[in-house]
Design a protein around this motif. Structure first.
Motif, short mmCIF file in Angstrom:
data_model
loop_
_atom_site.label_atom_id
_atom_site.label_comp_id
_atom_site.label_asym_id
_atom_site.label_seq_id
_atom_site.Cartn_x
_atom_site.Cartn_y
_atom_site.Cartn_z
N LEU A 102 -13.08 35.26 -1.92
CA LEU A 102 -12.93 36.71 -2.03
C LEU A 102 -12.74 37.05 -3.51
N GLU A 103 -13.59 37.89 -4.04
CA GLU A 103 -13.56 38.28 -5.44
C GLU A 103 -13.12 39.74 -5.55
N GLU A 104 -12.05 39.98 -6.32
CA GLU A 104 -11.56 41.34 -6.57
C GLU A 104 -11.59 41.53 -8.09
N ARG A 105 -12.47 42.40 -8.57
CA ARG A 105 -12.76 42.47 -10.01
C ARG A 105 -12.63 43.89 -10.56
N LEU A 106 -12.13 43.97 -11.79
CA LEU A 106 -12.08 45.20 -12.57
C LEU A 106 -12.94 45.01 -13.81
N ILE A 107 -13.78 46.00 -14.14
CA ILE A 107 -14.67 45.92 -15.29
C ILE A 107 -14.39 47.09 -16.23
N ASN A 108 -14.20 46.79 -17.49
CA ASN A 108 -13.92 47.79 -18.51
C ASN A 108 -15.22 48.44 -18.95
N LEU A 109 -15.44 49.71 -18.59
CA LEU A 109 -16.68 50.39 -18.92
C LEU A 109 -16.83 50.66 -20.40
N ALA A 110 -15.73 50.66 -21.14
CA ALA A 110 -15.82 50.88 -22.59
C ALA A 110 -16.55 49.72 -23.26
N VAL A 111 -16.48 48.53 -22.65
CA VAL A 111 -17.12 47.35 -23.21
C VAL A 111 -18.45 47.07 -22.52
N ARG B 280 -7.43 57.81 -20.28
CA ARG B 280 -8.66 58.48 -19.88
C ARG B 280 -9.78 57.51 -19.55
N GLN B 281 -9.60 56.23 -19.80
CA GLN B 281 -10.70 55.29 -19.60
C GLN B 281 -10.94 54.99 -18.12
N LYS B 282 -12.23 54.82 -17.79
CA LYS B 282 -12.64 54.51 -16.42
C LYS B 282 -13.02 53.05 -16.29
N ILE B 283 -12.95 52.57 -15.06
CA ILE B 283 -13.31 51.20 -14.75
C ILE B 283 -14.23 51.19 -13.54
N VAL B 284 -14.91 50.07 -13.36
CA VAL B 284 -15.60 49.79 -12.10
C VAL B 284 -14.76 48.76 -11.35
N PRO C 56 -20.72 49.36 -20.54
CA PRO C 56 -21.12 50.64 -19.95
C PRO C 56 -22.26 50.51 -18.94
N GLU C 57 -23.08 49.44 -19.05
CA GLU C 57 -24.19 49.25 -18.12
C GLU C 57 -23.70 49.05 -16.68
N ALA C 58 -22.44 48.62 -16.52
CA ALA C 58 -21.91 48.37 -15.18
C ALA C 58 -21.76 49.65 -14.37
N GLU C 59 -21.78 50.80 -15.03
CA GLU C 59 -21.62 52.08 -14.31
C GLU C 59 -22.75 52.30 -13.31
N ALA C 60 -23.94 51.83 -13.63
CA ALA C 60 -25.09 52.06 -12.76
C ALA C 60 -25.47 50.84 -11.93
N ASP D 34 -21.65 39.61 -0.25
CA ASP D 34 -21.62 40.95 0.33
C ASP D 34 -20.66 41.80 -0.50
N ILE D 35 -21.13 42.96 -0.97
CA ILE D 35 -20.27 43.87 -1.71
C ILE D 35 -19.49 44.71 -0.69
N LEU D 36 -18.20 44.46 -0.59
CA LEU D 36 -17.37 45.17 0.38
C LEU D 36 -16.93 46.53 -0.11
N GLN D 37 -16.74 46.64 -1.41
CA GLN D 37 -16.26 47.90 -2.00
C GLN D 37 -16.70 47.96 -3.44
N ARG D 38 -17.13 49.13 -3.88
CA ARG D 38 -17.44 49.37 -5.29
C ARG D 38 -17.12 50.80 -5.62
N SER D 39 -16.33 51.02 -6.66
CA SER D 39 -15.97 52.38 -7.02
C SER D 39 -15.88 52.53 -8.53
N LEU D 40 -16.19 53.74 -8.98
CA LEU D 40 -16.05 54.13 -10.38
C LEU D 40 -14.90 55.12 -10.44
N ARG D 41 -13.84 54.78 -11.19
CA ARG D 41 -12.65 55.62 -11.16
C ARG D 41 -11.80 55.38 -12.40
N PRO D 42 -10.85 56.30 -12.67
CA PRO D 42 -9.89 56.06 -13.75
C PRO D 42 -8.98 54.88 -13.39
N ALA D 43 -8.61 54.10 -14.36
CA ALA D 43 -7.71 52.97 -14.12
C ALA D 43 -6.30 53.49 -13.85
#
Length: 245
Positions: free
Chosen positions: A147-156, A128-132, A158-162, A106-115
């Motif tokens: 419980l999984e708490e994850r940060l994804i680097n969108l610079a590497v 200026r870089q954003k993460i998921v 980018p497909e994770a944004e969608a 179950d995805i409890l939270q997902r956000s696209l935001r600046p780190a």
């Protein structure tokens, strides 16, 4: 409730496209050690870009130890050092299935935001870089398993944004979308914090096993994840052999 994102996946930059293609050729073995990488001029013509863009890609690959650059003869693929990891990167779904219990997440939270500052330091990002950011709860049957708490680097990645991660949890999705070249684990026995206790249905301070993992692609961080397991129902086991001369 998960944040909404754009319906279309972001377009990769030329730098990312060339890096991904060359890296895949090397890591897949299509270009074996000693293989001569196409010249900067040939790659620039192939991708319709400047030689400076190609030069930056080859410099990044050289820093990561995948190629060796030579002034007159060009770049060649380097042999990759044999490595063995005490801990592999396991798919949590397979851990649950090994217990002969049905898996779900179950995805409890997902956000696209600046780190924030701490996240920038952890992932080595610019301001200026954003993460998921994703929080995912894994289940074994009806019981919370991890419980999984994850940060994804969108610079590497980018497909994770969608990507919403409803069909496939973040871990296996990442393994299927981006190769990693290095990983670091940190394991600790701790008392459950308020967030972990709530989602894992534990009392505050109950012993939990926390695995923090960070992976890199070349010299860039791909993701950092904190996995929290109920301590009484989880153990880590590794098999290894002596290093050979």
């Amino acid at each position: 409730m998960a944040d909404t994102t754009a319906d279309t996946a972001p377009v990769l930059s030329l730098h990312q496209r060339i890096l991904g293609d060359v890296e895949q050729n090397i890591l897949s073995g299509r270009w074996p050690p000693g293989h001569k990488v196409p010249s900067e001029q040939l790659l620039a013509e192939q991708y319709g870009c400047s030689r400076m863009t190609v030069n930056k890609v080859l410099t990044q690959l050289a820093r990561a130890g995948l190629v060796q650059r030579r002034r007159k003869t060009g770049s060649v693929v380097l042999p990759q050092k044999a490595q063995s990891a005490i801990l592999e990167i396991y798919d949590i779904r397979e851990e649950v299935k090994a217990l002969d219990r049905p898996y779900s997440h179950d995805i409890l939270q997902r956000s696209l935001r600046p780190a924030d500052k701490a996240e920038r330091e952890r992932l080595d990002l610019s301001q200026r870089q954003k993460i998921v950011s994703v929080t995912c709860l894994h289940f074994a049957g009806e019981m919370p398993f991890c419980l999984e708490e994850r940060l994804i680097n969108l610079a590497v990645v980018p497909e994770a944004e969608a990507e919403e991660f409803h069909d496939l949890p973040p871990g296996p999705w990442l393994l299927g979308h981006v190769p990693w070249s290095a990983a670091e684990h940190r394991i600790a026995a701790l008392g459950a914090n308020e967030v972990a206790a709530q989602h894992l249905q534990l009392g505050a301070g109950t012993p939990v096993l926390v695995v923090e993992r960070q992976t890199w692609r070349l010299d860039q961080s791909v993701t950092h994840v904190r996995l929290t397991y109920p301590g009484e129902s989880h153990a880590l086991m590794a098999r290894f052999t002596p290093m050979q001369a």
